[in-house]
Every structure is written in structure tokens, then in C-alpha cells.
Write a protein that holds these residues in place. Sequence first.
Motif: not given
Length: 400
Positions: A58-78
Motif C-alpha cells: 500500500a505504501q509503494h507503487e505496483i508497476l506490473e501484476h502477473h496472475r496465474q491462478d491455475a498454476a497457483g502463482r501470483w507476483s507483482v513488480l513494485f
Amino acid sequence: MPNGNPSDARRRQAATGVLAIAMPGAARLEAIFGERAARQALRELGDAADALIRRLLAQHEILEHHRQDAAGRWSVLFRLRRNALARDLQETCGAIEAAGRGLAQPLPAQVLGAGTGMRMPLGLLARPLAADTWAAQGGQCPPGWLQPDLLAPPGGALEDGAAEAVEAILAGRQGVRTLLQPIVRMRDRAVVGYEALSRGPQGSVLEQPDRLFAAAGACGRTLDMELHCAVLALRRTRGRLPPGRFLAINLGPQALACATQRLPLQGRRDVLFELTEHLPLDGAMELSAAVTGLRAQGFGLALDDTGCGFADLDTVRVLRPGIAKLCITVVRHAGQGALLDADIAGSVAQLHRLGCRVLAEGVETQAQHDALCACGVELAQGWLYGRPAAADEVLPPGLA
């Protein structure tokens, strides 16, 4: 603090990291629930992971969001937002990871049910990562980052028998040692207080504090261990501190909230509680009533690692600590250049305006001391002034 130097702008822009959450056993869900129910469960986990990521960042800036529900993997670049305080990216990632792992722990049970959720834990990590590296990996963590060894407790996997050792310590059959490290006034190096530091049984696998508290956490006994160490520190220093000196006791949020009910504080007016666990701002707001109650009873508050993780100006505004401790990694930058010193001086000025005294932790050299003095820091601790030593070696028995 604003600066028109192009190199400074490039340095700030480069402060990017990745926050990733993964369920290594996601592929097994289909065999447990069936294809349709497994897809739905992973979508719900994805929603929960997304909400947790946004809370942690919440205090930082999310630049990109990568969501792979089927693989059980979620990641963001901030991108790190500095918010007027000198910050260190590595320490900030460490704080986000430590808080995130605790907050992620109950999510599988909430979505999958207690039985399956306990067998399907989530892994979480936060690491510095350049934006071009993220792009080269197709918007996700580099290969191998979410392997089990990276998701182990601090200090590595716990040895067999750690649970029994924790119970023995809490029962008093094995001793926790209390060490004291001096806190000095920078202008003349006079000792004004001590931080109480706990160590596990000497020579044991739990001697170092990271191992001790990791083992307690794995057993669900973090709160009990924090309170146990605090009780021992209070008992071992009662009536022994020289006039005008204080004792800083490290507590996490849960322990701080119940300190007046669970700790032997009667007659003490020389105690300062140091909030050690990083927590998102909503957690700080939830803790503000407890802090107000402690302050009304004459106990002070210090905020640990200010400038790293979640301990920023917003947290200071909510909790109003009497002392803000600069993050040790920020302190290590002191004296390494005018730009870095200007960042530290700007942070100190902001904290002063909010009514805090500033304490520099981990001062090791005269050059750091001189630079921090010039930045307006009032208090310090570190090997330059004195290493931790047993309470009985530091405090004269004649004062008891």
C-alpha cells in the motif's frame, strides 16, 4: 526529500522489487476436489493473494501484476516509494516478506478448509529485482526463486527436537539469557539506557535469537516466547538501573497489546517498549489504543527500523513513538557521500517535526558517528559504544 541531481533520480527509479506468492502443491488440488472445484478454489486464492499483495504494498507503487491462478502463482513488480524517509530496498523487502508470510499463513485454510489448507501452505517472498530482469522473465520471478529452501524459516529449516526445546525454555528448564547493550547520547557518548537482548541456552541450536524465535513461531508460541524473554529482562533489571537510565524491551504487536496485563511492570517508570515487528499501516492503527494506554501509565514507545518496511512517517503519525530507531542499513550509509547524508538528515528532520528523538542503531565506526551527529541524530547504539553483555556484568549489584 526532493533533489534535482539526475544520478539521484536514476538511483530512486531503479529501486524496484518483486513480491511473489505461490502454492507449490496447487496441481494436487484437482485430485482432491475435482477439476471445476479446484479452478474455483484457485480463483478464490488468487483473489486473497491479490488483496494481500495490495495490503503489503500500500505504501509503494505496483508497476506490473502477473496472475496465474491455475498454476497457483501470483507476483507483482513494485517500485519503492520513499515518503521522505531514507529507505533501503533490501531491508524493505525483508520487512514485507516477514509480515507477508505471517499474513499468508491462514489463507489456504480459509479457502480450502482446515484439513487441506494445513497440507497446502502458501510460499511468499519479496526480493529486489530490476525491471529489465522482470521483463526478461516474462513478468514473473526468475527460475528457482520459489523453491522450498527460499521459503524456509529464518536461519534455515528447524532441527528435530526444536519444539521440545522451546517447551523446555518456556517451562524454565533451559535458560534464556538477558544481554544489555548501551544506548548513548551522541554529543558526549553518555549512557542513557540499555536495550535488553535475549539469547537462547548457550551452546544450543537455539542460542541465536533468529533461531530461537523462528522455532517458537513454528510451534505457535511466538507470543509466549516474547513475553517470557520480557519477564526475565524486567526481573533481572528491577531496581538496578542507575537514575535517569531506561530499559528498552522488544515486543511484537500482540505482546505489546497485552503488556500491562502480562508483564511485571508494577512500580516501573524506567521501561520503554520497542515495537519490533513490521506491520502494515492498518495494523498500526489497530495498535494505537494499546499504545495510548501504555503511554498513560508512564511507559514509552520506540519504533524499530524506521526507514525500512512499513515503519515510515505514516506509522510514526499513528503511534507517536518517543524514539524512532533508524534502520541499521540506512545507518551504514552514513558518511558515504553528501547525497546519502542529505537523505538521512531529511529523514531526521521529518521525525523531529513529529516529536520523535532519533536513535541510530548499529553504529560501528567513528565516521558513521560523526556523520549521524551532523544529521541531527541524538541517540545511538552499536559496537562503537559497547557490545551486548550479560545483565549482571553491566549493572552493579549494589543498586539492587
